[in-house]
Design a protein around this motif. Sequence first.
Motif, short mmCIF file in Angstrom:
data_model
loop_
_atom_site.label_atom_id
_atom_site.label_comp_id
_atom_site.label_asym_id
_atom_site.label_seq_id
_atom_site.Cartn_x
_atom_site.Cartn_y
_atom_site.Cartn_z
N SER A 73 0.84 -1.30 0.19
CA SER A 73 0.07 -0.01 0.06
C SER A 73 0.86 1.34 0.08
O SER A 73 0.18 2.42 0.04
CB SER A 73 -0.97 -0.10 1.36
OG SER A 73 -0.15 0.19 2.32
N PHE A 74 2.15 1.28 -0.28
CA PHE A 74 3.04 2.33 -0.18
C PHE A 74 4.28 2.02 -1.10
O PHE A 74 4.73 0.91 -1.31
CB PHE A 74 3.35 2.91 1.12
CG PHE A 74 3.88 1.74 1.95
CD1 PHE A 74 5.26 1.54 2.20
CD2 PHE A 74 2.92 1.16 3.00
CE1 PHE A 74 5.78 0.53 3.16
CE2 PHE A 74 3.72 0.22 3.78
CZ PHE A 74 4.86 -0.19 3.99
N ARG A 75 4.81 3.27 -1.65
CA ARG A 75 5.73 3.00 -2.56
C ARG A 75 7.27 3.49 -1.87
O ARG A 75 8.37 3.03 -2.52
CB ARG A 75 5.54 3.99 -3.81
CG ARG A 75 4.59 3.51 -4.69
CD ARG A 75 4.60 4.28 -5.86
NE ARG A 75 4.31 5.76 -5.52
CZ ARG A 75 3.27 6.23 -6.00
NH1 ARG A 75 2.28 5.52 -6.81
NH2 ARG A 75 2.95 7.72 -5.72
N ASP A 76 7.14 4.05 -0.51
CA ASP A 76 8.40 4.71 -0.04
C ASP A 76 8.12 4.53 1.27
O ASP A 76 6.94 4.60 1.77
CB ASP A 76 9.00 5.77 -0.60
CG ASP A 76 7.84 6.93 -0.84
OD1 ASP A 76 7.16 7.23 0.29
OD2 ASP A 76 7.83 7.76 -1.66
N VAL A 77 9.31 4.66 2.15
CA VAL A 77 9.29 4.80 3.67
C VAL A 77 10.14 6.03 3.96
O VAL A 77 10.92 6.41 3.11
CB VAL A 77 9.30 3.63 4.42
CG1 VAL A 77 8.46 2.42 4.26
CG2 VAL A 77 10.94 3.08 3.89
N ARG A 78 9.92 6.58 5.23
CA ARG A 78 10.73 7.67 5.52
C ARG A 78 11.15 7.47 6.96
O ARG A 78 10.53 6.71 7.83
CB ARG A 78 9.83 8.92 5.67
CG ARG A 78 9.42 9.79 4.34
CD ARG A 78 8.50 10.80 4.59
NE ARG A 78 7.33 10.46 4.83
CZ ARG A 78 6.77 11.04 5.83
NH1 ARG A 78 7.30 12.15 6.69
NH2 ARG A 78 5.37 10.96 6.22
N THR A 79 12.53 7.90 7.02
CA THR A 79 13.04 7.78 8.65
C THR A 79 12.46 9.23 9.30
O THR A 79 12.57 10.03 8.61
CB THR A 79 14.49 7.45 8.76
OG1 THR A 79 15.11 8.68 7.89
CG2 THR A 79 14.67 6.29 8.05
N MET A 80 12.07 8.92 10.55
CA MET A 80 11.73 10.09 11.21
C MET A 80 12.17 10.02 12.67
O MET A 80 12.09 8.98 13.33
CB MET A 80 10.24 10.24 11.30
CG MET A 80 9.54 11.56 11.94
SD MET A 80 7.87 11.58 11.63
CE MET A 80 7.30 10.72 13.07
N ALA A 81 12.91 11.24 13.15
CA ALA A 81 13.15 11.23 14.36
C ALA A 81 12.11 10.98 15.63
O ALA A 81 11.33 11.26 15.49
CB ALA A 81 14.00 12.58 14.70
N VAL A 82 12.63 10.22 16.70
CA VAL A 82 11.83 9.93 17.92
C VAL A 82 11.84 11.55 18.50
O VAL A 82 12.64 12.04 18.26
CB VAL A 82 12.62 9.03 18.85
CG1 VAL A 82 11.64 8.94 20.01
CG2 VAL A 82 12.56 7.73 18.19
N ARG A 83 10.83 11.89 19.11
CA ARG A 83 10.61 12.83 19.99
C ARG A 83 11.65 13.71 20.43
O ARG A 83 12.48 12.99 21.01
CB ARG A 83 9.48 12.83 20.64
CG ARG A 83 8.80 14.11 21.24
CD ARG A 83 7.70 13.78 22.18
NE ARG A 83 7.30 14.61 23.16
CZ ARG A 83 6.35 14.48 23.86
NH1 ARG A 83 5.63 13.29 24.15
NH2 ARG A 83 6.00 15.58 24.46
N HIS A 84 12.13 14.94 19.89
CA HIS A 84 13.08 15.79 20.55
C HIS A 84 14.48 15.12 20.37
O HIS A 84 15.41 15.31 21.17
CB HIS A 84 12.95 15.90 22.06
CG HIS A 84 11.55 16.65 22.47
ND1 HIS A 84 11.27 17.72 22.04
CD2 HIS A 84 10.68 15.94 23.15
CE1 HIS A 84 10.01 18.12 22.43
NE2 HIS A 84 9.49 16.92 23.16
N ASN A 85 14.65 14.41 19.31
CA ASN A 85 16.11 14.01 19.01
C ASN A 85 16.38 13.98 17.57
O ASN A 85 15.39 14.47 16.72
CB ASN A 85 16.09 12.35 19.28
CG ASN A 85 16.15 12.02 20.65
OD1 ASN A 85 16.96 12.91 21.47
ND2 ASN A 85 15.76 11.06 21.18
#
Length: 190
Positions: A73-85
């Motif tokens: 159901s998706f073509r890509d993923v993203r990396t996202m920081a954990v809160r306040h990091n």
Amino acid sequence: MEVTGRGARRVRIPPELAGRVWVVEATGGLLNPHFWLVADTPSKHGVREERLCMLGGWPWQKGRPQALIDPASFRDVRTMAVRHNRIGRWRLTFRAPEEVESVTAESRGSGSRILRTPDRPGTVTVEFGRAGGELHQGLGRRRNTELLTGHHGPVTHTVAVPADSFLTVRDGQGGWGPMMPWTLRWSASD
């Protein structure tokens, strides 16, 4: 397949990975080893951001969190920081479920994991720490697996498992990501 990067980035899912579930494992930087894996998924109101799992760990750490993802159901993923990091360097490893490690006489981890059972039936004794956890049999989404045992606190439980199957260790809410340390002890049936 391995993908490396630094910071919050978009990772395109190759077309050859579509159509089946994959095990994803990650390593993170020294100061902030964990990060979110996020995908934009279709919904009734357009597109919504879905946090698939929190992954990461130090490169030398054994038993880093793993997760199952279905890129249908998706073509890509993203990396996202954990809160306040911030996110430093990272590495994502995608592999077929058949390539995951087998349950040993004593398997340990500090995050969600996918394990294969040997080619003969046996029993597994699972020991969860203070935060508890869940042990599932099968692959796929939570509703497609069988909950073998689970608790929201410390517990030791023994269950029978069939030959050539998959076990997934998840946190106390059935999610993927870092956990309190756990131990699985496998023994063959007589």
